[in-house]
Design a protein around this motif. Sequence first.
Motif, PDB file in Angstrom:
ATOM      1  N   PHE A 244       0.819  -1.205   0.000  1.00  0.00           N
ATOM      2  CA  PHE A 244       0.000   0.000   0.000  1.00  0.00           C
ATOM      3  C   PHE A 244       0.860   1.265   0.000  1.00  0.00           C
ATOM      4  N   THR A 245       2.123   1.127   0.363  1.00  0.00           N
ATOM      5  CA  THR A 245       3.027   2.276   0.440  1.00  0.00           C
ATOM      6  C   THR A 245       4.390   1.882  -0.107  1.00  0.00           C
ATOM      7  N   PRO A 246       5.220   2.856  -0.482  1.00  0.00           N
ATOM      8  CA  PRO A 246       6.558   2.528  -0.972  1.00  0.00           C
ATOM      9  C   PRO A 246       7.504   2.163   0.171  1.00  0.00           C
TER      10      PRO A 246
ATOM     11  N   TRP B 243       7.991   3.433   4.209  1.00  0.00           N
ATOM     12  CA  TRP B 243       6.758   3.911   4.827  1.00  0.00           C
ATOM     13  C   TRP B 243       6.090   2.774   5.590  1.00  0.00           C
TER      14      TRP B 243
ATOM     15  N   ASP C 200       3.503   0.065   6.371  1.00  0.00           N
ATOM     16  CA  ASP C 200       2.618  -0.681   5.482  1.00  0.00           C
ATOM     17  C   ASP C 200       2.056  -1.891   6.222  1.00  0.00           C
TER      18      ASP C 200
ATOM     19  N   GLY D 181      -6.434  11.677   2.291  1.00  0.00           N
ATOM     20  CA  GLY D 181      -5.337  10.841   2.753  1.00  0.00           C
ATOM     21  C   GLY D 181      -5.144  10.992   4.251  1.00  0.00           C
TER      22      GLY D 181
ATOM     23  N   PRO E 225      -4.573   3.445   8.915  1.00  0.00           N
ATOM     24  CA  PRO E 225      -5.496   3.710   7.806  1.00  0.00           C
ATOM     25  C   PRO E 225      -6.961   3.668   8.196  1.00  0.00           C
TER      26      PRO E 225
ATOM     27  N   GLY F  74      -3.636   1.808   3.120  1.00  0.00           N
ATOM     28  CA  GLY F  74      -2.647   2.753   2.627  1.00  0.00           C
ATOM     29  C   GLY F  74      -2.823   4.146   3.195  1.00  0.00           C
TER      30      GLY F  74
ATOM     31  N   ASP G 239      -2.577   9.066   7.783  1.00  0.00           N
ATOM     32  CA  ASP G 239      -1.381   8.322   8.160  1.00  0.00           C
ATOM     33  C   ASP G 239      -1.524   6.859   7.732  1.00  0.00           C
ATOM     34  N   PRO G 240      -0.648   6.363   6.847  1.00  0.00           N
ATOM     35  CA  PRO G 240      -0.771   4.961   6.424  1.00  0.00           C
ATOM     36  C   PRO G 240      -0.543   3.965   7.548  1.00  0.00           C
TER      37      PRO G 240
END
Length: 376
Positions: free
Chosen positions: A139-141, A144, A146, A260, A266, A364, A262-263
């Motif tokens: 969901f994130t790079p 980050w 996840d 959006g 979520p 995410g 904070d991942p």
Amino acid sequence: MSPHEPVVVAARRTPIGTRGRRLAHLRVEQLAAPVIGAAIADAAKATGRRVDVADVLLGNCMGPGGNPARLSALAAGLGIGVPGGTVDRQCGSGLAAVLDAATAIRSGDDRARIAGGGESASTAPTRAVDGVAYDRAPFTPAGWPDPDMVGAAQDLADADGIDRTRQDAHAARSHRRARTARDAGRFDAELVPLGGLASDDTIGVAEPVLRRLPPLIPGGSLTAATATRISDGAAAVVIVPRRLTGGAPGLAIRAGAVVGCDPALPGIGAALAVLDALASAGVGVDDVAAFEIVEAFAAQSLAVLDRLGIDEADPRVCGDGGALALGHPWGASGAVSMVRLFSRLVRAGAAAGTLGVAAASIGGGMGVAAVVEVIR
């Protein structure tokens, strides 16, 4: 009101089936096509005119690709000239598709849109990179947070101090409300029986059973009953400009928001999206008669309600039970929320001007929400 204001004039869904059970043999388009057909028939009857469909937009998260919305449009018999587009905002996909369709109509296109979502968790393909299978895409790079959804919900429960007793009570309330609604026939008009399934197959867990279940994470508070079941299902609505409703009752889409957050947490995204959409509509939480907020987890749902300042037992929220009882077909769940609002407000005879909100939190770190108003 603008003559191009988008209005939902028909709303249908399949029964929601647990992965691997009664709907397990049906692909996404086989779930969605009958619902699209039923919704179009309802819209034509309500408006007194043929429904000229410009596009089909469907949410889907884990399907086989190949644009399931286009497959569904063809399978529904809409003809080769009707295109389709698939939206992926994970658990918010179905509601995001509704908002995208509404935007097209608001911009001045007078043709109807079909919007909704479909998910066949049972037939979702195994995905792999270099021959190694994985459960989900990130969901994130890299670099980050996840978390998987169970871990994220447990983290949120811990951060907000939402204990197991409160979670169990919330899930039990969802099942109790859903049983009452089912037995009273309040789901009947929205359902399209499919695959031998005529009603949602997960309704009915009693609170004494909930209290005996072990935690999903050792030392945690989430259980299999306070997390939604992975499910198969589809939902669709027909949206037309207000000037073409023919006086039919419906839900005017007043405002929408995608935000959006904070991942790492979520689950709170729905709260932020609701507040944003309400502000855009110029109304507040107390002005809303019905909320349909996707209950991905009891802890997540409670965290959202706490942030909105809504009591967890408020009958306005998932008054006929939510995803904890009905199930959670990821890409369809946001659209199911819109179908439920249509039944709770339009089919139930709510007065013109009555407001409703549909919303979902998204993996995410995102949220989506829509504010609707009854017209008659």
